[in-house]
Design a protein around this motif. Structure first.
Motif, PDB file in Angstrom:
ATOM      1  N   ALA A 270       0.833  -1.210   0.000  1.00  0.00           N
ATOM      2  CA  ALA A 270       0.000   0.000   0.000  1.00  0.00           C
ATOM      3  C   ALA A 270       0.861   1.250   0.000  1.00  0.00           C
ATOM      4  O   ALA A 270       0.668   2.161   0.777  1.00  0.00           O
ATOM      5  CB  ALA A 270      -0.926  -0.012   1.211  1.00  0.00           C
ATOM      6  N   GLY A 271       1.837   1.287  -0.896  1.00  0.00           N
ATOM      7  CA  GLY A 271       2.745   2.429  -0.984  1.00  0.00           C
ATOM      8  C   GLY A 271       3.904   2.284  -0.030  1.00  0.00           C
ATOM      9  O   GLY A 271       3.748   1.772   1.073  1.00  0.00           O
ATOM     10  N   ALA A 272       5.087   2.716  -0.487  1.00  0.00           N
ATOM     11  CA  ALA A 272       6.278   2.611   0.358  1.00  0.00           C
ATOM     12  C   ALA A 272       7.382   3.499  -0.192  1.00  0.00           C
ATOM     13  O   ALA A 272       7.374   3.892  -1.361  1.00  0.00           O
ATOM     14  CB  ALA A 272       6.771   1.163   0.414  1.00  0.00           C
ATOM     15  N   TRP A 273       8.326   3.815   0.685  1.00  0.00           N
ATOM     16  CA  TRP A 273       9.564   4.496   0.307  1.00  0.00           C
ATOM     17  C   TRP A 273      10.612   3.434  -0.010  1.00  0.00           C
ATOM     18  O   TRP A 273      10.764   2.462   0.735  1.00  0.00           O
ATOM     19  CB  TRP A 273      10.065   5.359   1.458  1.00  0.00           C
ATOM     20  N   LEU A 274      11.334   3.631  -1.117  1.00  0.00           N
ATOM     21  CA  LEU A 274      12.398   2.718  -1.525  1.00  0.00           C
ATOM     22  C   LEU A 274      13.618   3.522  -1.951  1.00  0.00           C
ATOM     23  O   LEU A 274      13.482   4.631  -2.480  1.00  0.00           O
ATOM     24  CB  LEU A 274      11.957   1.877  -2.730  1.00  0.00           C
TER      25      LEU A 274
END
Length: 159
Positions: free
Chosen positions: A121-125
């Motif tokens: 559900a969305g993330a920082w990478l």
């Protein structure tokens, strides 16, 4: 540059199910550190142009600088990505159907990307992981895409 901790909106899936929230509202919520559901009034249509995103930032009393492309230096901001392909010679309005909003946070040489398509559900990478795990599949699934992309606009949020 003083940046808040990286924020992943916890209500992205609920906002998507309730009113169709997508990359624009998700990216705005992430950069503001706010729930997506509360941003609904700023997104009257299912797409988000740079003008709409600037109006949403202004409505949230958030100062920002507009940059064409990718600015130098540290930043925390919203980025309007243009996928390249057979539509490159079409009018700009037609090209906007092949765009995507993400957030960028750069401090020194470290660059992180928030994308609603990362994780469950969305993330920082880290940017290299984002390119391989999220961007490449997005472009591969787009008929007529060349595999190239560019940053059209970055809205550098002032903290």
């Amino acid at each position: 540059m003083s940046c808040p901790p990286l924020f992943t909106p916890p209500d992205l899936l609920a906002a998507h199910a309730t009113w169709g929230a997508n990359c624009g509202p998700g990216a705005l919520a992430s950069v503001l550190g706010a729930p997506v559901m509360g941003l609904r009034p700023h997104f009257p249509k299912p797409w988000t142009t740079p003008t709409v995103m600037q109006a949403a930032l202004t409505a949230q009393s958030q100062r920002f600088h507009v940059h064409q492309g990718f600015p130098v230096g540290d930043l925390l901001g919203l980025t309007f990505v243009q996928f390249r392909g057979t539509w490159d010679t079409a009018p700009e309005r037609a090209q906007c159907r092949h765009t995507h909003w993400v957030d960028l946070k750069r401090v020194g040489l470290a660059l992180a990307v928030y994308d609603v398509n990362a994780g469950d559900a969305g993330a920082w990478l880290p940017s290299d992981e984002w390119k391989a795990q999220v961007l490449a599949p997005l472009m591969a699934g787009r008929q007529g895409a060349s595999g190239l992309w560019r940053i059209r606009v970055t809205l550098d949020v002032m903290r």
